[in-house]
Design a protein around this motif. Structure first.
Motif, PDB file in Angstrom:
ATOM      1  N   LEU A  56       6.740 -13.924  10.430  1.00 26.49           N
ATOM      2  CA  LEU A  56       7.530 -13.562   9.260  1.00 26.49           C
ATOM      3  C   LEU A  56       7.821 -14.758   8.367  1.00 26.49           C
ATOM      4  O   LEU A  56       7.793 -14.657   7.137  1.00 26.49           O
ATOM      5  CB  LEU A  56       8.850 -12.930   9.693  1.00 26.49           C
ATOM      6  CG  LEU A  56       8.778 -11.592  10.443  1.00 26.49           C
ATOM      7  CD1 LEU A  56      10.140 -11.243  11.031  1.00 26.49           C
ATOM      8  CD2 LEU A  56       8.306 -10.482   9.526  1.00 26.49           C
ATOM      9  N   ILE A 153      13.396  -8.967  12.063  1.00 25.24           N
ATOM     10  CA  ILE A 153      13.067  -8.844  10.637  1.00 25.24           C
ATOM     11  C   ILE A 153      14.238  -9.317   9.788  1.00 25.24           C
ATOM     12  O   ILE A 153      14.042  -9.966   8.745  1.00 25.24           O
ATOM     13  CB  ILE A 153      12.698  -7.389  10.297  1.00 25.24           C
ATOM     14  CG1 ILE A 153      11.414  -6.987  11.038  1.00 25.24           C
ATOM     15  CG2 ILE A 153      12.504  -7.204   8.788  1.00 25.24           C
ATOM     16  CD1 ILE A 153      11.025  -5.535  10.861  1.00 25.24           C
ATOM     17  N   SER A 157      13.870 -12.492   7.411  1.00 25.88           N
ATOM     18  CA  SER A 157      14.075 -12.366   5.963  1.00 25.88           C
ATOM     19  C   SER A 157      15.098 -13.387   5.460  1.00 25.88           C
ATOM     20  O   SER A 157      14.942 -13.931   4.361  1.00 25.88           O
ATOM     21  CB  SER A 157      14.526 -10.947   5.617  1.00 25.88           C
ATOM     22  OG  SER A 157      15.797 -10.661   6.166  1.00 25.88           O
ATOM     23  N   ASN A 203       5.451 -16.524   2.507  1.00 27.31           N
ATOM     24  CA  ASN A 203       6.397 -15.606   3.141  1.00 27.31           C
ATOM     25  C   ASN A 203       7.158 -14.731   2.144  1.00 27.31           C
ATOM     26  O   ASN A 203       8.087 -14.016   2.533  1.00 27.31           O
ATOM     27  CB  ASN A 203       7.379 -16.363   4.042  1.00 27.31           C
ATOM     28  CG  ASN A 203       8.200 -17.399   3.291  1.00 27.31           C
ATOM     29  OD1 ASN A 203       8.401 -17.312   2.087  1.00 27.31           O
ATOM     30  ND2 ASN A 203       8.690 -18.388   4.019  1.00 27.31           N
ATOM     31  N   THR A 206       7.294 -11.215   3.248  1.00 25.37           N
ATOM     32  CA  THR A 206       8.390 -10.840   4.153  1.00 25.37           C
ATOM     33  C   THR A 206       9.605 -10.424   3.360  1.00 25.37           C
ATOM     34  O   THR A 206      10.279  -9.429   3.693  1.00 25.37           O
ATOM     35  CB  THR A 206       8.739 -12.017   5.081  1.00 25.37           C
ATOM     36  OG1 THR A 206       7.613 -12.326   5.901  1.00 25.37           O
ATOM     37  CG2 THR A 206       9.934 -11.689   5.963  1.00 25.37           C
ATOM     38  N   SER A 210      11.214  -6.785   3.424  1.00 24.55           N
ATOM     39  CA  SER A 210      12.559  -6.667   3.986  1.00 24.55           C
ATOM     40  C   SER A 210      13.554  -6.077   2.987  1.00 24.55           C
ATOM     41  O   SER A 210      14.552  -5.487   3.405  1.00 24.55           O
ATOM     42  CB  SER A 210      13.065  -8.032   4.467  1.00 24.55           C
ATOM     43  OG  SER A 210      13.185  -8.942   3.396  1.00 24.55           O
TER      44      SER A 210
END
Length: 455
Positions: A56, A153, A157, A203, A206, A210
């Motif tokens: 992530l 997650i 995030s 990222n 992500t 999210s």
């Protein structure tokens, strides 16, 4: 006291305590084995969750080191399977794995026959990695075992958004932290050009995922949510940070997902008969976004009108808009015309249209990933892949109807999957191992709840 004597003393004391509680020698042995197995399982799960967080926060880099961790996880899985001689996999999951992998192998073979440049290169994405994901899914026999991954997650995030905020503030305000150089492996780009920020980190995917995932979790009633107490506070923190970093990045995908997310979440909830919270959550998030926007803009020098114009031009496929939009427009028609030459089975995996090569090192990769997939696998391939994805949503919705508690797991990941599929339309994220979890995490959840129903 020597170590051997110390261990013997501890063992003797434990045995005496167990006997005092009325357990015989066989029961004591079983209890000891169970404790040891639980300890090993906790270590294995900790490594797996840590590996997921790395995917992530720092996707696509440090492949050698992360490959070592993945090998450890696969080795542990083999030992587990050898011991219990059982796969926690439903026939439905195995069927779709077999069908999609067989379709992929057939398309790779067509590619090899046609001499496509990337036929063997894409085997990992379309064949090996799906098998690996499903192999690991077979370890999970209970929904609670997946809770740490959903919570990861939230953690991921927060870390990904914090990296973006630190990068932008360090670059624009000259704090001298050198984060631009530190994050170069993550594709760090940042700059303010005529009132619009150009900002990128790998990222960011992500953060985009999210946003809708976090928003969906806030809509789930407390009696079925797996995010309560301090985790609910963490979700608000993660959502606030995500809004900040996505606002300053000016990503068109974020604006699109932000507008669509209430409809997507409410639609999935209605189909799954999930009693979601009121729309006050959306109002709160909107208010937070407006406050953050008003707070951040004066310091960053962003021209909101230019950002809005940039957003509109991103959807101008007339060929008269931005360069990226014009390229996508040309790419669309070139790939469609190339597909029409082999409409049923396609040109084969790894194929490229000679009229447009976007990456000389990976000529088979295109931003318009679904159009490229149609060109490469034809109607047959697209029908199989689309059917597998539709099965995920159809089965997920039906499980939420029959098992209301499953909504705490399924609603966020299904909503996140919809959002990710939307942004994947113009960026081939799903052609990398680090992003395939977006598809296979819902599969894992569906699998364990199907197993629960069959018991």
């Amino acid at each position: 006291m020597p170590n051997s004597s110390l261990k013997q003393t501890v063992t003797t004391r434990r045995a005496a305590a167990a006997k005092a509680s009325g357990l015989n020698d066989g029961q004591i042995s079983q209890l000891t084995k169970r404790k040891r197995a639980n300890f090993i399982t906790q270590i294995y799960q900790g490594v797996a969750v840590s590996f997921f967080v790395l995917m992530l926060v720092i996707p696509t880099v440090y492949q050698t080191a992360r490959g070592g961790i993945l090998l450890f996880l696969l080795w542990g899985a083999l030992i587990f399977y050898a011991k219990i001689k059982k796969l926690y996999l439903t026939k439905a999951v195995l069927f779709w794995l077999f069908l999609t992998v067989l379709t992929s192998l057939a398309s790779v073979l067509i590619g090899l026959i046609n001499g496509t440049p990337g036929a063997l290169n894409v085997v990992s994405v379309f064949v090996i990695w799906p098998i690996v994901y499903v192999f690991l899914i077979g370890l999970v026999g209970h929904p609670a075992s997946l809770t740490p991954f959903l919570r990861a997650i939230v953690v991921g995030s927060i870390m990904a958004a914090a990296m973006g905020i630190l990068l932008v503030t360090d670059s624009l305000f000259g704090f001298g932290l050198g984060l631009n150089e530190l994050f170069q492996l993550q594709g760090a780009i940042v700059g303010l050009y005529d009132g619009v920020i150009e900002y990128r980190l790998f990222n960011m995917t992500t953060v985009l995922y999210s946003f809708i995932f976090l928003l969906a979790t806030l809509q789930i009633p407390s009696h079925i949510s797996i995010f309560e107490g301090r985790w609910r506070i963490a979700i608000w923190v993660a959502l606030g940070l995500s809004v900040i970093v996505l606002l300053i990045s000016g990503r068109r995908a974020f604006w699109l997902i932000a507008f669509l997310s209430p409809l997507l979440i409410s639609g999935l909830a209605r189909m799954g008969r999930v009693p979601v919270r009121s729309f006050s959550t959306y109002l709160k998030v909107t208010a937070i976004g407006i406050l953050l926007l008003l707070s951040v803009l004066p310091y960053l020098g962003i021209n909101l009108l230019l950002v809005f114009d940039d957003f509109k031009e991103g959807f101008d496929f007339s060929g008269q808009g931005q360069e990226s939009s014009s390229i996508r427009s040309a790419q669309f028609w070139i790939l469609i015309n190339a597909w029409l030459e082999n409409p049923i089975f396609g040109r084969g995996h790894g194929a490229s249209a000679v009229e447009m090569i976007r990456d000389p090192d990976r000529p088979w990769a295109y931003e318009l990933s679904y159009v490229a997939l149609l060109f490469q696998t034809g109607l047959m391939g697209m029908m199989v892949y689309a059917s597998a994805v539709l099965w995920i949503f159809a089965k997920g919705v039906s499980i939420m109807k029959r098992q209301p508690n499953s909504a705490g797991f399924l609603l966020p990941v299904l909503a996140g999957l919809v959002g990710f599929l939307i942004i994947n339309a113009t960026n081939p994220y799903l052609q990398k191992f680090d992003y395939l979890w977006v598809i296979f995490l819902p599969v894992a959840i569906i699998n364990v709840f199907m197993l629960k129903e069959s018991r």
